[in-house]
Enzyme design. Structure first.
Site, PDB file in Angstrom:
ATOM      1  N   HIS A   1      73.366  33.976  55.156  1.00  0.00           N
ATOM      2  CA  HIS A   1      73.520  34.701  56.411  1.00  0.00           C
ATOM      3  C   HIS A   1      72.710  33.995  57.487  1.00  0.00           C
ATOM      4  O   HIS A   1      71.678  33.391  57.199  1.00  0.00           O
ATOM      5  CB  HIS A   1      72.997  36.140  56.297  1.00  0.00           C
ATOM      6  CG  HIS A   1      73.850  37.026  55.459  1.00  0.00           C
ATOM      7  ND1 HIS A   1      75.027  37.574  55.906  1.00  0.00           N
ATOM      8  CD2 HIS A   1      73.691  37.465  54.187  1.00  0.00           C
ATOM      9  CE1 HIS A   1      75.559  38.331  54.957  1.00  0.00           C
ATOM     10  NE2 HIS A   1      74.771  38.283  53.887  1.00  0.00           N
TER      11      HIS A   1
ATOM     12  N   HIS B   1      75.084  33.472  48.674  1.00  0.00           N
ATOM     13  CA  HIS B   1      75.772  33.175  49.923  1.00  0.00           C
ATOM     14  C   HIS B   1      74.744  33.304  51.032  1.00  0.00           C
ATOM     15  O   HIS B   1      73.675  33.883  50.827  1.00  0.00           O
ATOM     16  CB  HIS B   1      76.940  34.144  50.159  1.00  0.00           C
ATOM     17  CG  HIS B   1      76.478  35.557  50.306  1.00  0.00           C
ATOM     18  ND1 HIS B   1      76.194  36.353  49.233  1.00  0.00           N
ATOM     19  CD2 HIS B   1      76.161  36.279  51.396  1.00  0.00           C
ATOM     20  CE1 HIS B   1      75.756  37.516  49.658  1.00  0.00           C
ATOM     21  NE2 HIS B   1      75.718  37.499  50.969  1.00  0.00           N
TER      22      HIS B   1
ATOM     23  N   GLU C   1      71.870  41.143  60.243  1.00  0.00           N
ATOM     24  CA  GLU C   1      72.391  40.337  59.128  1.00  0.00           C
ATOM     25  C   GLU C   1      73.711  39.685  59.533  1.00  0.00           C
ATOM     26  O   GLU C   1      74.045  38.593  59.088  1.00  0.00           O
ATOM     27  CB  GLU C   1      72.579  41.192  57.879  1.00  0.00           C
ATOM     28  CG  GLU C   1      72.880  40.371  56.634  1.00  0.00           C
ATOM     29  CD  GLU C   1      72.872  41.206  55.387  1.00  0.00           C
ATOM     30  OE1 GLU C   1      71.917  41.086  54.599  1.00  0.00           O
ATOM     31  OE2 GLU C   1      73.805  42.005  55.198  1.00  0.00           O
TER      32      GLU C   1
ATOM     33  N   ASP D   1      63.197  30.621  56.183  1.00  0.00           N
ATOM     34  CA  ASP D   1      64.294  29.790  56.695  1.00  0.00           C
ATOM     35  C   ASP D   1      64.741  28.750  55.673  1.00  0.00           C
ATOM     36  O   ASP D   1      63.919  28.027  55.097  1.00  0.00           O
ATOM     37  CB  ASP D   1      63.863  29.082  57.988  1.00  0.00           C
ATOM     38  CG  ASP D   1      65.038  28.436  58.708  1.00  0.00           C
ATOM     39  OD1 ASP D   1      66.146  29.015  58.687  1.00  0.00           O
ATOM     40  OD2 ASP D   1      64.847  27.352  59.274  1.00  0.00           O
ATOM     41  N   HIS D   2      66.058  28.696  55.451  1.00  0.00           N
ATOM     42  CA  HIS D   2      66.672  27.781  54.485  1.00  0.00           C
ATOM     43  C   HIS D   2      66.161  28.008  53.073  1.00  0.00           C
ATOM     44  O   HIS D   2      66.058  27.071  52.268  1.00  0.00           O
ATOM     45  CB  HIS D   2      66.519  26.317  54.919  1.00  0.00           C
ATOM     46  CG  HIS D   2      67.422  25.959  56.058  1.00  0.00           C
ATOM     47  ND1 HIS D   2      67.173  26.363  57.349  1.00  0.00           N
ATOM     48  CD2 HIS D   2      68.593  25.288  56.099  1.00  0.00           C
ATOM     49  CE1 HIS D   2      68.144  25.919  58.135  1.00  0.00           C
ATOM     50  NE2 HIS D   2      69.028  25.276  57.400  1.00  0.00           N
TER      51      HIS D   2
ATOM     52  N   HIS E   1      71.158  34.826  49.779  1.00  0.00           N
ATOM     53  CA  HIS E   1      70.724  35.932  48.936  1.00  0.00           C
ATOM     54  C   HIS E   1      71.859  36.368  48.022  1.00  0.00           C
ATOM     55  O   HIS E   1      73.005  35.937  48.145  1.00  0.00           O
ATOM     56  CB  HIS E   1      70.186  37.114  49.762  1.00  0.00           C
ATOM     57  CG  HIS E   1      71.226  37.956  50.432  1.00  0.00           C
ATOM     58  ND1 HIS E   1      70.957  39.204  50.957  1.00  0.00           N
ATOM     59  CD2 HIS E   1      72.538  37.741  50.677  1.00  0.00           C
ATOM     60  CE1 HIS E   1      72.047  39.701  51.480  1.00  0.00           C
ATOM     61  NE2 HIS E   1      73.027  38.853  51.326  1.00  0.00           N
TER      62      HIS E   1
HETATM   63 NI    NI Z   1      74.973  39.166  52.034  1.00  0.00          NI
END
Ligand code: NI
Length: 136
Positions: free
Chosen positions: A42, A40, A125, A80-81, A15
């Site tokens: 998470h 990046h 997160e 996901d992904h 995100h």
């Molecule tokens: Ni972030």
């Protein structure tokens, strides 16, 4: 008597937190590393909890296989992904903060659950940062 049952799930997603109407400096000031224009990732950890009465016939609040399958279809398959900003329609015009992701997940799951069950979504997160949404 009500009992809360919970299921853990997991997804990896990328995100970027930013407001297009703010310049780079303002975005960096508010969102820090999470505003990196190159995105990046998470490792999100999710705990979905359902609270309700125990069905006297089954002894279940809810069949956990049904909850597992629901989380897979509504959350894992969708997120996901993925790049949340670019690939998940709910975040096209919504900053994908942990808060907003938790609300989106809650809204996706709620219609599939019996009316007599309460739903809680807890989203990590990072191992230390997590948010909880119960529909209020
Ligand atoms: Ni972030």
């Amino acid at each position: 008597m009500k009992v809360k049952v919970s299921r853990k799930a997991h997804f990896n997603a990328a995100h970027r937190l930013y407001r297009p109407d703010w310049d780079d400096q303002a975005n960096t000031d508010v969102f820090g590393k999470c505003s990196n224009p190159h995105f990046h990732g998470h490792n999100y950890e999710l705990i979905v909890s359902v609270t309700g009465p125990i069905d006297p016939q089954t002894g279940f609040v809810m069949d956990m296989k049904d909850l597992k399958d629901l989380i897979r279809s509504e959350v894992e398959d969708a997120f996901d992904h993925k790049n949340l900003n670019e690939q998940v329609p709910e975040f096209r015009n919504l900053n994908p903060t942990a808060e907003n992701i938790a609300v989106v997940i809650w809204n996706k799951l709620r219609p599939h659950l019996s009316q007599d069950l309460d739903l809680e979504v807890k989203l990590f997160e990072t191992p230390r940062n997590f948010v909880t949404y119960t529909g209020n």
